[in-house]
Design a protein around this motif. Structure first.
Motif, PDB file in Angstrom:
ATOM      1  N   UNK A  94       0.754  -1.063   0.114  1.00 29.90           N
ATOM      2  CA  UNK A  94       0.117  -0.241  -0.007  1.00 29.90           C
ATOM      3  C   UNK A  94       0.865   1.120   0.120  1.00 29.90           C
ATOM      4  N   UNK A  95       2.020   1.272   0.717  1.00 27.46           N
ATOM      5  CA  UNK A  95       2.842   2.293   0.794  1.00 27.46           C
ATOM      6  C   UNK A  95       3.456   2.649  -0.613  1.00 27.46           C
ATOM      7  N   UNK A  96       3.903   1.498  -1.467  1.00 26.00           N
ATOM      8  CA  UNK A  96       4.498   1.645  -2.660  1.00 26.00           C
ATOM      9  C   UNK A  96       3.411   2.086  -3.653  1.00 26.00           C
ATOM     10  N   UNK A  97       2.308   1.733  -3.410  1.00 21.87           N
ATOM     11  CA  UNK A  97       0.952   2.218  -4.302  1.00 21.87           C
ATOM     12  C   UNK A  97       0.765   3.732  -4.162  1.00 21.87           C
ATOM     13  N   UNK A 154       1.371   2.458 -15.842  1.00 19.67           N
ATOM     14  CA  UNK A 154       1.845   1.082 -15.881  1.00 19.67           C
ATOM     15  C   UNK A 154       2.433   0.815 -14.126  1.00 19.67           C
ATOM     16  N   UNK A 155       3.202   1.612 -13.733  1.00 19.97           N
ATOM     17  CA  UNK A 155       3.682   1.432 -12.515  1.00 19.97           C
ATOM     18  C   UNK A 155       2.501   1.313 -11.371  1.00 19.97           C
ATOM     19  N   UNK A 156       1.747   2.360 -11.521  1.00 14.24           N
ATOM     20  CA  UNK A 156       0.642   2.319 -10.625  1.00 14.24           C
ATOM     21  C   UNK A 156      -0.485   1.291 -10.710  1.00 14.24           C
ATOM     22  N   UNK A 157      -0.619   0.593 -11.973  1.00 14.28           N
ATOM     23  CA  UNK A 157      -1.134  -0.731 -12.278  1.00 14.28           C
ATOM     24  C   UNK A 157      -0.366  -1.853 -11.578  1.00 14.28           C
ATOM     25  N   UNK A 158       0.712  -1.944 -11.627  1.00 16.57           N
ATOM     26  CA  UNK A 158       1.438  -3.076 -11.433  1.00 16.57           C
ATOM     27  C   UNK A 158       1.609  -2.781  -9.697  1.00 16.57           C
ATOM     28  N   UNK A 168      -0.005  -5.679  -6.959  1.00 16.41           N
ATOM     29  CA  UNK A 168       0.598  -5.949  -5.767  1.00 16.41           C
ATOM     30  C   UNK A 168      -0.017  -5.866  -4.503  1.00 16.41           C
ATOM     31  N   UNK A 169      -0.971  -4.852  -4.482  1.00 17.06           N
ATOM     32  CA  UNK A 169      -1.691  -4.609  -3.172  1.00 17.06           C
ATOM     33  C   UNK A 169      -2.853  -5.753  -3.197  1.00 17.06           C
ATOM     34  N   UNK A 170      -3.407  -5.873  -4.289  1.00 11.21           N
ATOM     35  CA  UNK A 170      -4.613  -6.981  -4.570  1.00 11.21           C
ATOM     36  C   UNK A 170      -3.864  -8.583  -3.995  1.00 11.21           C
ATOM     37  N   UNK A 171      -2.622  -8.671  -4.644  1.00  8.47           N
ATOM     38  CA  UNK A 171      -2.163 -10.030  -4.356  1.00  8.47           C
ATOM     39  C   UNK A 171      -1.578 -10.199  -2.781  1.00  8.47           C
ATOM     40  N   UNK A 172      -1.345  -8.996  -2.226  1.00  8.18           N
ATOM     41  CA  UNK A 172      -1.086  -8.991  -0.767  1.00  8.18           C
ATOM     42  C   UNK A 172      -2.301  -9.188   0.093  1.00  8.18           C
TER      43      UNK A 172
END
Length: 148
Positions: free
Chosen positions: A30-33, A86-90, A94-98
């Motif tokens: 979430x922090x990365x997003x 693209x980075x935001x989508x990635x 990652x948040x959804x996977x987490x």
């Protein structure tokens, strides 16, 4: 009275630890997003600022080379925004996977905690039966002993 000791307590502790690690992973994702979204907003604001500069430059007499430089920089910002999207989508993936991983860890921990609760209930029931049998035996011994 005997104390309850769960045979699989280490597994329960491990599942709790795995859940905690999954929570940390989600927090990090979430922090990365958030950082990616902030960066995207900054790029959009910079693009807006340079579009205004281009618009102002077209209204006054500005050399063509300067207009071309501004346009090239705007093109660069558009490319940066596209890449950042693209980075935001990635990061969102990652948040959804987490979140999914955390959900699985929480379910796993809950299963083991329920098993521990059931084992504690069985232990307490067996202990109550044992105590009741001892009391019954004590009462029957008193009943059998003749009183003078």
């Amino acid at each position: 009275m005997a104390a309850f000791r769960y045979t699989f307590q280490r597994v329960v502790d491990l599942k709790g630890s795995e859940k905690t690690q999954a929570e940390w992973g989600l927090s990090t994702a979430i922090g990365a997003l958030t950082a990616e979204e902030l960066s995207l907003e900054l790029l959009r604001a910079k693009k807006q600022e340079w579009e205004e500069k281009l618009h102002d430059a077209t209204r006054i007499a500005v050399p063509l080379s300067e207009l071309q430089v501004i346009q090239q920089y705007l093109d660069y910002l558009v490319a940066c925004i596209s890449s950042k999207l693209k980075d935001v989508l990635h990061a969102q993936k990652a948040v959804e996977q987490s979140r999914l991983e955390l959900s699985g860890k929480m379910k796993d921990e809950k299963v083991w905690l329920k098993a521990k609760d059931h084992a504690r209930d069985r232990f307490q029931y067996a202990l109550q039966i044992k105590e009741q049998n001892e009391l019954d035996e004590l009462a029957s011994v008193r009943f059998m002993i003749p009183t003078p």
